[in-house]
Design a protein around this motif. Structure first.
Motif, PDB file in Angstrom:
ATOM      1  N   LEU A 360       1.940  -0.239 -11.854  1.00 52.61           N
ATOM      2  CA  LEU A 360       2.435   0.919 -12.599  1.00 52.61           C
ATOM      3  C   LEU A 360       3.924   0.714 -12.876  1.00 52.61           C
ATOM      4  O   LEU A 360       4.723   0.654 -11.951  1.00 52.61           O
ATOM      5  N   SER A 362       5.767   2.695 -15.005  1.00 49.82           N
ATOM      6  CA  SER A 362       6.514   3.922 -15.280  1.00 49.82           C
ATOM      7  C   SER A 362       5.988   5.063 -14.429  1.00 49.82           C
ATOM      8  O   SER A 362       4.861   5.013 -13.926  1.00 49.82           O
ATOM      9  N   GLU A 363       6.803   6.083 -14.297  1.00 51.44           N
ATOM     10  CA  GLU A 363       6.431   7.198 -13.437  1.00 51.44           C
ATOM     11  C   GLU A 363       5.238   7.978 -13.958  1.00 51.44           C
ATOM     12  O   GLU A 363       4.524   8.623 -13.203  1.00 51.44           O
ATOM     13  N   ASP A 364       5.056   7.920 -15.281  1.00 52.64           N
ATOM     14  CA  ASP A 364       3.988   8.719 -15.865  1.00 52.64           C
ATOM     15  C   ASP A 364       2.696   7.949 -16.073  1.00 52.64           C
ATOM     16  O   ASP A 364       1.716   8.497 -16.546  1.00 52.64           O
ATOM     17  N   ALA A 365       2.746   6.654 -15.759  1.00 52.38           N
ATOM     18  CA  ALA A 365       1.523   5.874 -15.928  1.00 52.38           C
ATOM     19  C   ALA A 365       0.533   6.274 -14.845  1.00 52.38           C
ATOM     20  O   ALA A 365       0.906   6.759 -13.794  1.00 52.38           O
ATOM     21  N   ARG A 366      -0.725   6.061 -15.131  1.00 49.22           N
ATOM     22  CA  ARG A 366      -1.746   6.486 -14.180  1.00 49.22           C
ATOM     23  C   ARG A 366      -2.888   5.472 -14.137  1.00 49.22           C
ATOM     24  O   ARG A 366      -3.238   4.879 -15.159  1.00 49.22           O
ATOM     25  N   ALA A 367      -3.443   5.268 -12.982  1.00 52.48           N
ATOM     26  CA  ALA A 367      -4.554   4.327 -12.861  1.00 52.48           C
ATOM     27  C   ALA A 367      -5.642   4.891 -11.966  1.00 52.48           C
ATOM     28  O   ALA A 367      -5.363   5.573 -10.986  1.00 52.48           O
ATOM     29  N   ASP A 368      -6.860   4.628 -12.332  1.00 55.74           N
ATOM     30  CA  ASP A 368      -7.998   5.023 -11.513  1.00 55.74           C
ATOM     31  C   ASP A 368      -8.855   3.799 -11.268  1.00 55.74           C
ATOM     32  O   ASP A 368      -9.112   3.032 -12.192  1.00 55.74           O
ATOM     33  N   SER A 369      -9.260   3.629 -10.045  1.00 57.50           N
ATOM     34  CA  SER A 369     -10.047   2.456  -9.733  1.00 57.50           C
ATOM     35  C   SER A 369     -11.278   2.868  -8.957  1.00 57.50           C
ATOM     36  O   SER A 369     -11.210   3.705  -8.071  1.00 57.50           O
ATOM     37  N   ALA A 386      -9.018  -3.422  -4.056  1.00 60.50           N
ATOM     38  CA  ALA A 386      -8.284  -2.790  -5.145  1.00 60.50           C
ATOM     39  C   ALA A 386      -6.873  -2.504  -4.651  1.00 60.50           C
ATOM     40  O   ALA A 386      -6.693  -2.086  -3.514  1.00 60.50           O
ATOM     41  N   THR A 387      -5.887  -2.771  -5.464  1.00 59.81           N
ATOM     42  CA  THR A 387      -4.525  -2.414  -5.092  1.00 59.81           C
ATOM     43  C   THR A 387      -3.890  -1.670  -6.253  1.00 59.81           C
ATOM     44  O   THR A 387      -4.315  -1.799  -7.388  1.00 59.81           O
ATOM     45  N   LEU A 388      -2.881  -0.915  -5.918  1.00 60.57           N
ATOM     46  CA  LEU A 388      -2.252  -0.091  -6.920  1.00 60.57           C
ATOM     47  C   LEU A 388      -0.835   0.188  -6.475  1.00 60.57           C
ATOM     48  O   LEU A 388      -0.627   0.538  -5.324  1.00 60.57           O
ATOM     49  N   GLY A 389       0.116  -0.006  -7.321  1.00 61.39           N
ATOM     50  CA  GLY A 389       1.472   0.305  -6.908  1.00 61.39           C
ATOM     51  C   GLY A 389       2.505  -0.186  -7.899  1.00 61.39           C
ATOM     52  O   GLY A 389       2.164  -0.755  -8.932  1.00 61.39           O
ATOM     53  N   PRO A 390       3.783   0.071  -7.602  1.00 59.26           N
ATOM     54  CA  PRO A 390       4.852  -0.410  -8.459  1.00 59.26           C
ATOM     55  C   PRO A 390       5.159  -1.874  -8.123  1.00 59.26           C
ATOM     56  O   PRO A 390       4.536  -2.461  -7.251  1.00 59.26           O
TER      57      PRO A 390
ATOM     58  N   LYS B 376       0.945  13.742  -8.587  1.00 54.89           N
ATOM     59  CA  LYS B 376       2.221  13.436  -9.234  1.00 54.89           C
ATOM     60  C   LYS B 376       3.422  13.545  -8.284  1.00 54.89           C
ATOM     61  O   LYS B 376       4.303  12.709  -8.291  1.00 54.89           O
ATOM     62  N   ILE B 404     -10.553   5.965  -6.577  1.00 48.25           N
ATOM     63  CA  ILE B 404      -9.115   5.878  -6.389  1.00 48.25           C
ATOM     64  C   ILE B 404      -8.451   6.477  -7.620  1.00 48.25           C
ATOM     65  O   ILE B 404      -8.736   6.069  -8.736  1.00 48.25           O
ATOM     66  N   ASP B 405      -7.610   7.463  -7.390  1.00 49.57           N
ATOM     67  CA  ASP B 405      -7.005   8.161  -8.519  1.00 49.57           C
ATOM     68  C   ASP B 405      -5.524   8.337  -8.201  1.00 49.57           C
ATOM     69  O   ASP B 405      -5.157   9.105  -7.327  1.00 49.57           O
ATOM     70  N   VAL B 406      -4.680   7.571  -8.889  1.00 49.83           N
ATOM     71  CA  VAL B 406      -3.261   7.574  -8.555  1.00 49.83           C
ATOM     72  C   VAL B 406      -2.453   8.078  -9.739  1.00 49.83           C
ATOM     73  O   VAL B 406      -2.592   7.583 -10.847  1.00 49.83           O
ATOM     74  N   SER B 409       3.692   6.548  -9.690  1.00 55.36           N
ATOM     75  CA  SER B 409       3.875   5.100  -9.720  1.00 55.36           C
ATOM     76  C   SER B 409       4.553   4.552  -8.477  1.00 55.36           C
ATOM     77  O   SER B 409       4.570   3.352  -8.268  1.00 55.36           O
ATOM     78  N   ALA B 411       3.539   5.185  -5.537  1.00 54.06           N
ATOM     79  CA  ALA B 411       2.514   5.121  -4.493  1.00 54.06           C
ATOM     80  C   ALA B 411       2.004   3.702  -4.344  1.00 54.06           C
ATOM     81  O   ALA B 411       1.941   2.945  -5.311  1.00 54.06           O
ATOM     82  N   ILE B 412       1.670   3.364  -3.128  1.00 50.31           N
ATOM     83  CA  ILE B 412       1.063   2.058  -2.904  1.00 50.31           C
ATOM     84  C   ILE B 412      -0.276   2.293  -2.232  1.00 50.31           C
ATOM     85  O   ILE B 412      -0.368   2.986  -1.227  1.00 50.31           O
ATOM     86  N   MET B 413      -1.306   1.730  -2.792  1.00 51.95           N
ATOM     87  CA  MET B 413      -2.588   1.884  -2.135  1.00 51.95           C
ATOM     88  C   MET B 413      -3.374   0.592  -2.172  1.00 51.95           C
ATOM     89  O   MET B 413      -3.289  -0.178  -3.105  1.00 51.95           O
ATOM     90  N   GLU B 414      -4.056   0.352  -1.104  1.00 52.42           N
ATOM     91  CA  GLU B 414      -4.857  -0.854  -1.008  1.00 52.42           C
ATOM     92  C   GLU B 414      -6.247  -0.476  -0.546  1.00 52.42           C
ATOM     93  O   GLU B 414      -6.410   0.355   0.333  1.00 52.42           O
ATOM     94  N   HIS B 415      -7.221  -1.104  -1.128  1.00 56.48           N
ATOM     95  CA  HIS B 415      -8.584  -0.844  -0.701  1.00 56.48           C
ATOM     96  C   HIS B 415      -9.298  -2.175  -0.536  1.00 56.48           C
ATOM     97  O   HIS B 415      -9.186  -3.045  -1.374  1.00 56.48           O
TER      98      HIS B 415
END
Lengths: 451, 477
Positions: A360, A362-369, A386-390, B376, B404-406, B409, B411-415
């Motif tokens: 991600l 930007s602050e407004d970006a969004r992701a769903d996994s 699955a990973t998610l982050g800046p 948010k 997973i719903d983030v 930005s 946030a850090i998440m790992e699965h």
């Protein structure tokens, strides 16, 4: 409840409109298609009329609203050739002219004057409408992509008219990449095209196939594509898909492949364009020892929305599969990934790995996994992650300590994120082209950030 | 491994029935039933109104069918919503409690009498729809901790109950929560005041005894600022051919710096090998980390029930709050489980950990379903999830559906998830060292679940390990 009502009515209106469009299309002789195609269409429109458009209440569509599509009235597009189309084709085509295998489709229809096809023996590339006259297409068309599974597939099937047809014969190895360029022309009013593609690779065939989707013009248009791919025993196929629709476009697509024994299928998907993309990629390993790789990358900005839904079905034993999907999201863009691995009863010794990484910016970006495992056999190895982050601040710090400025460090790390997928492209010229697109995107983000 | 296939399966250990006269309301559900339950419990008017409101809302709802389980329709009119062992009047001390009841719990390994009661653990024993005894009430009262059967708490601390009841799981939350809110009978109420560290483990043991009844318990735990409490829950039921419904609601509330540790060993009757009988365990459990630095930790060992359907969740509202979920779900024969957690991150620097271990054997289906939602405002939220499944036998299924719903930005998440067969080479190695195949499997399974067992209080950890070994017997092959 009252707030919802007008929207529901709209979706219903859109369905009714499309059914009416279909009736006009069918009454028009439906471009003189053979009776079996007409039957296929009639069955599909019934299914579409019954199912209607999906809403976010449907589990499969939870994160993607198709309301912008149902709200717009799309007319069926016709094919026209202009200088802009020629330029667009020239921009994406690779290889020396004269040796190219480039087939061009404008608004879903094959245009032979733009195509350059120096066909080797045992290879057919061209129009599905023409192929539908023969037996080979009849045997396969509509056998894989199930109209009841997805209303957009049903809609494509109802309006099936033309698209790409590729057939590589037994033990034929094609030494050049087969390129299929789908150009969408935005007109004065919104238009829709339904390209329908059928790729057949007989036993022992080897080929690389590139699908490129590009758009011309500013107005909204909608591409609703369906691709069916059949791999015979021992066939080896690399399939690339580059989606660079216009920013105002809608792109819905389904790809369904079925693999025979010991075949190897590699699919790499890129999504850069369109404001709303939904791509269902379904791969079935239907022969022992078949191998499958599906990779994907989306690099998004502004308010783009990309929804990748993949299903890897292990129907037979001894099949390995690999899946990596990465996403880079800037501005207010949003990425959705749903990856399902199904291991059918008896599909022992399955080895399946799935990874989904999201960055991600930007602050407004969004992701769903939503990675999913459905396993009905015991002797299997399945993993997903699955990973998610800046961007990792430690990696940033490391690069800064080596003298890179913040922007350069950031770009390097972001590009590296995409390179994981870009590396799986083995057609050199395509790789160069894609590197260019990703770099341009990142530079653009950087400029926006600094201004 | 064929030698083990012949191993005789140990029957469900807690499948016997206590022969005791019971006072039960006629089967069926209507406003009158609810009025009757409320009257039997001597409840105040507001609670009856609350129940009726929930019931009226329930009537407008339809039973959900999205989980990955299949079962026949539940006839809500065939259930007895209240059943209590007959007693002349409320016992004032343990001496007055029917010896049959004491014997029942003693047989279950929960001695209630003064001489034998477990040291360091206060127990509330619930039999069908009522609590029969609560130990260590006095010691706890001295510390300022309120640990009472729910109906007693309604009488003695109406204001506290009224303040928190339904504040985490509103009566309209879902179909089964609404049903529970309308007809709930007993359960435990725990209130730990500001700055108090509960001096002992609190525990409730639920026993279903009467046939054709449903158990609808309600548990509410509140930890004020800086409080700490560890709560354990156990359960069992007799073997019967018909299915019984158990729809509980558990609510946890943690304020600033408070900590709640909630552990469950669920061992309801799972039905026989052909899937006949067994408990339908449809439970709503949710904790709210309302305050800063608060922490809620769920640990569950799910081995029983024909169908398990529950998602103990955490709402991480306070900044720096922590949610944890540790789970072992074992399914054998025809059992089905669809379980997992929801972690909703709202506050800044909130952290959550999910460790889920699923073991499927026989013809069972085991599903992990979880949601990690980072809203948010949840700056620097962090999640780590790990879901591993182990398959024993080729006719079972293991499924993983994480959501997973983030929306932030930072946030850090790992699965991570994996599914694999129990390692044949590991079994072979153990056998080569002289262990029987059965012991080898038990050892490997226990190792697989170690990360979760580590979180359980001592006595429970031992029980859980034995439980796994018993439930797996006969399934190896």
């Amino acid at each position: 409840m009252t707030a919802v009502a007008p929207q529901t009515r709209r979706a219903e209106d859109a369905v009714a409109q499309l059914v009416a469009d279909y009736e006009a299309f069918a009454a028009n002789g439906a471009a003189g298609a053979p009776p079996w195609v007409q039957e296929l269409r009639a069955g599909a429109i019934r299914q579409f009329a019954e199912a209607g458009f999906p809403s976010t209440k449907d589990e499969e569509w939870r994160f993607t609203s198709v309301e912008p599509i149902t709200r717009t009235r799309f007319a069926v597009a016709s094919a026209t050739v202009s200088a802009a189309v020629r330029r667009a084709v020239e921009e994406v085509a690779i290889g020396e002219s004269g040796e190219r295998l480039v087939a061009v489709y404008v608004n879903g229809r094959f245009v032979s004057e733009l195509s350059s096809l120096a066909l080797p023996t045992g290879v057919t590339i061209g129009s599905l409408a023409a192929a539908a006259e023969g037996d080979v297409a009849r045997q396969h068309l509509g056998r894989l992509a199930d109209p009841s599974a997805n209303p957009f597939t049903a809609l494509n099937t109802a309006f099936v008219l033309d698209g790409a047809f590729v057939h590589v014969g037994r033990n034929v190895a094609v030494d050049r990449a087969i390129q299929l360029v789908f150009v969408s022309l935005a007109g004065s009013e919104p238009t829709v095209s339904h390209p329908r593609n059928l790729y057949l690779f007989d036993d022992g065939a080897q080929a690389s196939i590139i699908e490129q989707f590009v758009g011309i013009g500013d107005g909204p248009y909608w591409t609703n594509a369906v691709t069916e791919t059949v791999l015979g025993e021992n066939a080896v196929v690399d399939a690339y898909r580059v989606q660079r629709e216009h920013d105002n476009a809608f792109h819905t697509a389904t790809s369904q492949s079925r693999q025979g024994r010991s075949s190897v299928y590699t699919s790499v998907t890129f999504a850069f364009g369109s404001r709303l993309t939904r791509y269902d990629l379904n791969a079935t390993l239907d022969g022992e020892g078949a191998e499958c790789t599906i990779n994907g990358l989306s690099v998004l900005r502004d308010e783009q929305h990309v929804d990748f839904h993949t299903t890897l079905e292990h129907a037979k034993p001894h099949c390995p599969s690999w899946e990596v999907f990465n996403g880079v999201y800037d501005d207010r863009s949003r990425g959705v990934f749903s990856g399902r691995i199904i291991v059918r009863p008896g599909a022992q010794r399955t080895d399946s790995k799935q990874t989904n990484n999201n960055l991600l910016l930007s602050e407004d970006a969004r992701a769903d996994s939503q990675p999913q495992l459905e396993i009905y056999a015991d002797d299997v190895k399945c993993t997903h992650g699955a990973t998610l982050g800046p961007i990792d601040p430690k990696a940033m710090f490391y690069l800064r300590s080596r003298g890179l400025d913040e922007e350069a460090a950031r770009n390097l790390l972001t590009f590296g994120f995409g390179a994981e997928i870009l590396n799986s492209v083995s057609v050199e010229e395509l790789r160069t082209q894609l590197d260019g697109i990703v770099h341009a995107r990142l530079d653009e983000s950087a400029r926006k950030r600094s201004s | 491994m064929t030698s083990i296939e012949t191993h005789v399966k140990k029957p469900y250990e807690y499948g016997w029935e206590t022969d005791i006269e019971s006072d039960r309301v006629p089967a069926g559900l209507s406003e009158d039933t609810i009025r009757l339950i409320s009257a039997k419990k001597g409840e105040p008017e507001w609670l009856l109104e609350w129940r009726l409101k929930a019931y009226r809302h329930w009537l407008t709802m339809t039973e959900p069918h999205w989980p990955n389980v299949t079962y026949g329709p539940v006839d809500y009119q065939a259930i007895h919503y209240y059943s209590a062992p007959k007693q002349q009047q409320a016992p004032k001390s343990l001496d007055e409690v029917d010896p049959k009841l004491l014997a029942t719990f003693e047989k279950l390994g929960i001695p209630l009498s003064e001489q034998k009661k477990l040291t360091g653990v206060a127990v509330d024993a619930v039999f069908d729809s009522v609590s029969v005894a609560t130990t260590f009430k006095g010691t706890l009262r001295e510390a300022g901790v309120i640990f009472l059967p729910f109906s007693e708490a309604v009488r003695e601390h109406p204001d506290l109950v009224r303040q928190y009841l339904g504040s985490v799981v509103p009566p309209t939350d879902n179909f089964f929560a609404a049903l529970n809110s309308a007809v709930f009978t007993d359960g435990s109420f725990v209130f730990v005041p500001k700055g108090v560290r509960c001096p002992m483990e609190l525990s409730t043991y639920f026993r279903i005894n009467a046939a054709a009844t449903g158990q609808f318990e309600r548990t509410l735990i509140v930890a004020e600022e800086g409080a700490y409490v560890s709560y354990l829950e156990g359960c069992s039921a007799p073997m019967r051919d018909e299915h019984q419904l158990h729809a509980a609601v558990v609510e946890l509330v943690a304020f600033d710096n408070a900590q709640i540790k909630y552990s469950t060993v669920q061992n309801w009757y799972p039905g026989d090998e052909e899937g006949k009988g067994g408990i339908y365990n449809f439970v709503t459990k949710r904790g709210a980390c309302r305050g800063k630095n608060s922490k809620i930790s769920w640990t569950q060992v799910e081995t029983g029930s024909a169908i398990t359907w529950k998602y103990p969740s955490c709402i991480l509202q306070g900044d720096n709050s922590i949610g944890e979920f540790y789970s072992v779900a074992l399914t054998n024969n025809r059992q089905q489980a669809d379980t997992g957690t929801k972690m909703i991150h709202l506050g800044k620097n909130t952290r959550s950990t999910i460790v889920s271990k699923g073991i499927s054997a026989g013809k069972s289906q085991n599903t992990y379903r979880g949601l990690v939602k980072i809203m948010k405002g949840a700056e620097n939220a962090r999640n780590y999830s790990q879901c591993d499944s182990m398959l024993i036998g080729d006719q079972c299924g293991a499924h993983t559906f994480p959501y997973i719903d983030v929306r932030n930005s930072t946030a850090i998440m790992e699965h991570e998830a994996s599914t694999s067969k129990i390692g044949e080479d590991q079994i072979f190695y153990c056998q080569a060292r002289g262990l029987s195949a059965e012991d080898a499997v038990s050892m490997i399974v226990n190792g697989f679940c170690k990360e979760v067992f580590r979180e359980l209080p001592m006595e429970f950890a031992v029980e859980a390990q034995n439980l796994l070994a018993i439930n797996l017997e006969g399934s190896v092959g």
